[in-house]
Design an enzyme around this catalytic site. Structure first.
Site, mmCIF file in Angstrom:
data_model
loop_
_atom_site.group_PDB
_atom_site.id
_atom_site.type_symbol
_atom_site.label_atom_id
_atom_site.label_comp_id
_atom_site.label_asym_id
_atom_site.label_seq_id
_atom_site.Cartn_x
_atom_site.Cartn_y
_atom_site.Cartn_z
ATOM 1 N N ARG A 35 -62.276 -60.683 4.696
ATOM 2 C CA ARG A 35 -62.841 -59.942 5.829
ATOM 3 C C ARG A 35 -64.235 -59.397 5.541
ATOM 4 O O ARG A 35 -65.079 -59.332 6.426
ATOM 5 C CB ARG A 35 -61.898 -58.799 6.233
ATOM 6 C CG ARG A 35 -60.649 -59.298 6.947
ATOM 7 C CD ARG A 35 -59.700 -58.176 7.276
ATOM 8 N NE ARG A 35 -58.647 -58.632 8.176
ATOM 9 C CZ ARG A 35 -57.618 -57.900 8.539
ATOM 10 N NH1 ARG A 35 -57.486 -56.666 8.083
ATOM 11 N NH2 ARG A 35 -56.707 -58.381 9.363
ATOM 12 N N LYS A 199 -39.480 -63.942 14.609
ATOM 13 C CA LYS A 199 -38.818 -63.485 15.827
ATOM 14 C C LYS A 199 -39.389 -64.081 17.111
ATOM 15 O O LYS A 199 -40.604 -64.109 17.305
ATOM 16 C CB LYS A 199 -38.900 -61.956 15.908
ATOM 17 C CG LYS A 199 -38.133 -61.249 14.802
ATOM 18 C CD LYS A 199 -38.243 -59.741 14.975
ATOM 19 C CE LYS A 199 -37.399 -59.009 13.931
ATOM 20 N NZ LYS A 199 -37.515 -57.537 14.089
ATOM 21 N N GLY A 355 -51.831 -63.519 10.428
ATOM 22 C CA GLY A 355 -51.916 -63.298 8.982
ATOM 23 C C GLY A 355 -51.239 -64.330 8.122
ATOM 24 O O GLY A 355 -51.815 -64.820 7.155
#
Length: 397
Positions: A35, A199, A355
């Site tokens: 980043r 999920k 991510g």
């Protein structure tokens, strides 16, 4: 909103919102500087023009105000090294030290403010806090896509205190927005979205939004077994959201109605427990024995998904195919990463975000072999869910 590449920063103090929320080890050494590196071109352009830079960011989620382990002082030395010049540090964001150091800043100099989230006003989107920050600079640059979905003081509220001609996106933000727009609104067909993760509940909105855009949707990871069970498959003790089975059925039906091919893994690598030393076998995904769980896609699924990806012109990847952190269950994610890279080499446009997907392409050495790797997991997810991101809307207003 101004254009970053054509803006002349000569003599201007640029207040730049960056995303330096990087992982630190016990010794406060940065373990992944992706980043920080991403923002270097933005900073260098401002400095090359003859401007100065005031950087502001958050780090972690401090709950009790200033905390040493969340201090941005830990990134100063590494940032100085990357820029090839000394970076000054202010031990607060809007206090006397920050005001004095910002006022004294000369062209070519860089100042990093302390963690914005040491002030509760930041996350509350407090206008007074945003205005105090705004007074430090002449021009506002938002280069923090990873926080664009947060309506915080430094990402959304602050922009109103600058004229439209003096608020703009940095190179990271420009690249993120352009890549996402390309996939969402001008994608070449066939367009394949790879959606993985644990999920279904985390990915319902993105799947629904993509049903109007994609030609193919590949489902992998733990969430696949909720779909398999929704089709009356036997999934053993695999992860399943029983309260989402009806949702999975609805998504399958919608896909069929819209002519979108929804690809589920035909087979799985199964384990007798969730552990790196588990005994493993393979099974069709709808005939997993009791006491066994699917932790990766199997070889048949790898082959099928690879064929779909090789035929694609646009690819969006969000979420891994299995528990790739464990060596026994990383083959599926690695195979998909390889197929995405091969499709990209043959002319497809590929955007990887979220991510775990980013971690996977980095781990397997495919970071430079895809078209674009997003720096913002949550922000990209919300963007592809069709939501307006406050950090983008504020600069464009």
């Amino acid at each position: 909103m101004a254009n970053f590449s054509s803006y002349n920063f000569s003599g201007r103090k640029a207040l730049v919102r960056v995303d330096f929320n990087v992982p630190l080890d016990a010794s406060f050494d940065i373990t992944d500087d992706t980043r920080i590196r991403a923002t270097i071109p933005t900073i260098q352009k401002i400095l090359a023009d003859g401007g100065s830079v005031i950087l502001m960011s958050h780090l972690g989620r401090p709950k009790e105000g200033p905390t040493d382990k969340y201090s941005l002082k830990h990134v100063v030395d590494h940032l100085s090294e990357l820029l090839g010049r000394k970076v000054d540090f202010a031990a607060d964001s809007i206090g006397e030290e920050a005001v004095k150091k910002a006022a004294a800043l000369q062209p070519g100099q860089v100042l990093l403010l302390e963690n914005l989230r040491f002030y509760k006003e930041e996350e509350k989107g407090d206008p007074d806090f945003a205005q105090k920050l705004a007074r430090l600079g002449d021009v506002y640059v938002n280069d923090a896509f990873g926080t664009a979905h947060r309506a915080h003081a430094s990402t959304a509220v602050i922009a109103q205190y600058f004229e439209p001609a003096n608020r703009l996106f940095g190179t990271v933000m420009e690249g993120e927005v352009q890549s996402a727009e390309k996939v969402l609104h001008s994608s070449e067909k066939p367009f394949t979205a790879i959606i993985g993760g644990a999920k279904v509940s985390d990915k319902i909105l993105i799947i629904e939004n993509l049903l109007d855009r994609a030609t193919d949707i590949i489902i992998g990871g733990g969430m696949a077994y909720t779909f398999v069970k929704a089709m009356d498959g036997k999934i053993g003790s695999s992860l399943c959201e029983n309260d989402r089975i009806d949702t999975a059925r609805e998504l399958l039906k919608k896909a069929e109605e819209k002519g979108v091919t929804l690809h589920l893994p035909s087979d799985s690598i199964i384990a007798d427990k969730f552990a790196a030393d588990a005994d493993i076998s393979s099974a069709l995904s709808n005939t997993i024995p009791d006491g066994w769980m699917g932790l990766d896609i199997g070889p048949l699924a790898c082959d099928m998904f690879t064929k779909v990806l090789h035929a694609s012109k646009t690819i969006l990847w969000n979420g891994p195919m299995g528990v790739f952190e464990m060596e026994k269950f990383q083959h599926g994610t690695k195979a998909v990463a390889k197929a995405v890279a091969e499709a990209t080499a043959n002319g497809a446009f590929s955007l990887v975000g979220g991510g775990d997907s980013v971690a996977a392409v980095n781990q397997f050495g495919y970071h430079d072999k895809v078209s674009y790797v997003s720096t913002g997991g949550g922000a990209m997810l919300e963007y592809f869910e069709g939501k307006e991101l406050p950090g983008i809307a504020a600069v464009k207003a």
